[in-house]
Enzyme design. Structure first.
Site, PDB file in Angstrom:
ATOM      1  N   GLU A  36       0.847  -1.194   0.000  1.00 17.81           N
ATOM      2  CA  GLU A  36       0.000   0.000   0.000  1.00 17.81           C
ATOM      3  C   GLU A  36       0.886   1.249   0.000  1.00 17.81           C
ATOM      4  O   GLU A  36       2.004   1.238   0.511  1.00 17.81           O
ATOM      5  CB  GLU A  36      -0.917  -0.011   1.228  1.00 17.81           C
ATOM      6  CG  GLU A  36      -2.031  -1.043   1.085  1.00 17.81           C
ATOM      7  CD  GLU A  36      -2.988  -1.067   2.262  1.00 17.81           C
ATOM      8  OE1 GLU A  36      -2.747  -0.355   3.264  1.00 17.81           O
ATOM      9  OE2 GLU A  36      -3.982  -1.811   2.183  1.00 17.81           O
ATOM     10  N   LYS A 207      -5.401  -0.953 -45.347  1.00 16.52           N
ATOM     11  CA  LYS A 207      -5.424  -2.368 -45.724  1.00 16.52           C
ATOM     12  C   LYS A 207      -5.818  -2.474 -47.192  1.00 16.52           C
ATOM     13  O   LYS A 207      -6.821  -1.896 -47.600  1.00 16.52           O
ATOM     14  CB  LYS A 207      -6.488  -3.093 -44.895  1.00 16.52           C
ATOM     15  CG  LYS A 207      -6.063  -3.344 -43.471  1.00 16.52           C
ATOM     16  CD  LYS A 207      -7.147  -4.127 -42.763  1.00 16.52           C
ATOM     17  CE  LYS A 207      -6.840  -4.255 -41.289  1.00 16.52           C
ATOM     18  NZ  LYS A 207      -7.957  -4.766 -40.508  1.00 16.52           N
ATOM     19  N   ARG A 209      -6.698  -5.202 -50.203  1.00 13.38           N
ATOM     20  CA  ARG A 209      -6.949  -6.623 -50.486  1.00 13.38           C
ATOM     21  C   ARG A 209      -6.317  -6.988 -51.830  1.00 13.38           C
ATOM     22  O   ARG A 209      -6.591  -6.367 -52.850  1.00 13.38           O
ATOM     23  CB  ARG A 209      -8.466  -6.895 -50.515  1.00 13.38           C
ATOM     24  CG  ARG A 209      -8.787  -8.363 -50.753  1.00 13.38           C
ATOM     25  CD  ARG A 209     -10.251  -8.663 -50.510  1.00 13.38           C
ATOM     26  NE  ARG A 209     -10.616  -8.668 -49.095  1.00 13.38           N
ATOM     27  CZ  ARG A 209     -10.323  -9.649 -48.254  1.00 13.38           C
ATOM     28  NH1 ARG A 209      -9.649 -10.705 -48.659  1.00 13.38           N
ATOM     29  NH2 ARG A 209     -10.692  -9.577 -46.997  1.00 13.38           N
ATOM     30  N   GLY A 239       4.030  -3.128 -28.989  1.00 12.90           N
ATOM     31  CA  GLY A 239       4.841  -2.885 -30.180  1.00 12.90           C
ATOM     32  C   GLY A 239       4.285  -3.580 -31.416  1.00 12.90           C
ATOM     33  O   GLY A 239       4.799  -3.400 -32.527  1.00 12.90           O
TER      34      GLY A 239
HETATM   35  C1  R5P Z   1      -4.343   2.271 -30.664  1.00 16.14           C
HETATM   36  O1  R5P Z   1      -5.387   2.781 -31.006  1.00 16.14           O
HETATM   37  C2  R5P Z   1      -3.172   3.088 -30.193  1.00 16.14           C
HETATM   38  O2  R5P Z   1      -3.131   4.338 -30.820  1.00 16.14           O
HETATM   39  C3  R5P Z   1      -1.873   2.341 -30.439  1.00 16.14           C
HETATM   40  O3  R5P Z   1      -1.709   2.156 -31.833  1.00 16.14           O
HETATM   41  C4  R5P Z   1      -1.874   1.001 -29.772  1.00 16.14           C
HETATM   42  O4  R5P Z   1      -2.316   1.105 -28.434  1.00 16.14           O
HETATM   43  C5  R5P Z   1      -0.475   0.403 -29.788  1.00 16.14           C
HETATM   44  O5  R5P Z   1      -0.517  -0.818 -29.118  1.00 16.14           O
HETATM   45  P1  R5P Z   1       0.532  -1.960 -29.444  1.00 16.14           P
HETATM   46  O6  R5P Z   1       1.897  -1.347 -29.318  1.00 16.14           O
HETATM   47  O7  R5P Z   1       0.255  -2.999 -28.395  1.00 16.14           O
HETATM   48  O8  R5P Z   1       0.252  -2.461 -30.823  1.00 16.14           O
END
Ligand code: R5P
Length: 311
Positions: A36, A207, A209, A239
């Site tokens: 605590e 993204k 396709r 990351g």
């Molecule tokens: C998501 O909306 C945030 O802006 C970051 O892109 C995200 O929190 C990054 O998280 P991580 O490093 O785990 O991919």
């Protein structure tokens, strides 16, 4: 005014105090053996925090930071209202109230990502933390909050500040990128501000396709071949987002990829993981870590000034 800090943001609080030309006082914050928290405003800081309004710099991360911030705010309020009675009978027990005047400046606002109710019955955590803080102070400064809408309609003034100008300056000086890139649509506003500040082209990863089974991430309307790219986001946690973006950029010919963010959470071995995918990681000092190379002091100072001007 004076700047004070507990255990989690001392160096940034000192930077803020230097930016503003104000005094900084460290408050006592430690842990009992059962984990605590214990906090105390030392005798030599009592006069300082009664003489002038106060800015407390404190993170609401991890969870212990929330408790510490609330305890510090409560103690500051007691001292400013002259409630000093104590069992050891040390010093004056009661003084006149010097009134309101406690601002909390939060470098990294924990729980900011649960900013909406995605499923019924969930707490909107960012808002819940905001309300707790608002009950204990007279103003809040928040640094690159994930979704500022979460703190709209608070009962006290809230100022939002951002490190994008300092991130831009740092990137220009250290790597002189050809492009600034947002890893997704969510970071477009912040990353484009960086690009504009240093007059660089900007894009975001979308993204695309390729066929029924294949989706690739591609910089919209930009050819990254042979270029140095800086990816800018508000935070890096595991990351994963940055590694995926960096891999896509490299496969499309980028020769150097850097990642920059305000909040370097770097959870679960993120720094090691990132080092296999990017050429550099650049974060502000909102959280202490080995990649905190950009001081958040100037950005916090802008937020404090903005809050004071609007009061
Ligand atoms: C998501 O909306 C945030 O802006 C970051 O892109 C995200 O929190 C990054 O998280 P991580 O490093 O785990 O991919």
């Amino acid at each position: 005014m004076v700047v004070v800090s507990g255990s989690n943001s001392q160096s940034l609080a000192e930077d803020l105090a230097n930016e503003l030309g104000w005094e900084h006082h460290s408050l006592e914050a430690r842990r009992f053996p059962d984990s605590e928290g214990y906090i105390r405003i030392p005798e030599d800081a009592i006069e300082a925090v009664r003489k002038e309004p106060v800015v407390l710099v404190s993170n609401t991360f991890p969870d212990a930071g929330i408790v510490e911030t609330l305890l510090l705010l409560e103690a500051l309020k007691d001292v400013r209202e002259g409630r000093l009675e104590n069992l050891k009978g040390i010093g004056p027990q009661k003084l006149d109230s010097v009134g309101s005047g406690v601002i909390v400046a939060i470098p990294y606002f924990g729980y900011s990502r649960q900013d909406k109710r995605f499923r019924p019955g969930e707490a909107i955590s960012a808002r819940a933390i905001g309300k707790l803080l608002a009950d204990h102070c007279d103003g809040i400064v928040v640094f690159d909050l994930h979704a500022p809408e979460a703190l709209k309609d608070m009962s006290i003034p809230v100022a939002f500040t951002s490190a994008m100008p300092e991130i831009a300056e740092h990137l220009q000086k250290e790597i002189s990128p050809d492009f600034i890139l947002s890893p997704d649509k969510g970071a477009i506003k912040r990353a484009s501000e960086v690009a504009k500040a240093i007059n660089k082209p900007f894009s975001y990863l979308e993204k695309v396709r390729i066929d029924a089974h294949t989706i690739i991430h591609k910089a919209k309307d930009l050819d990254v071949k042979g270029k140095v790219v800086a990816i800018v986001d508000d935070m890096i946690a595991t990351g994963g987002t940055i590694c995926k973006a960096a891999d896509a950029l490299r496969s499309q010919g980028a020769i150097e990829v850097h990642a920059a963010c305000t909040h370097g959470l770097f959870t679960g071995g993120a720094i090691d993981r990132l080092s296999n995918h990017v050429d550099g990681v650049h974060a502000t000092s909102s959280l202490a870590n080995s990649r905190a190379v950009i001081s958040g002091g100037a950005a916090l100072a802008r937020g404090v000034r903005q809050l004071l001007q609007n009061q």
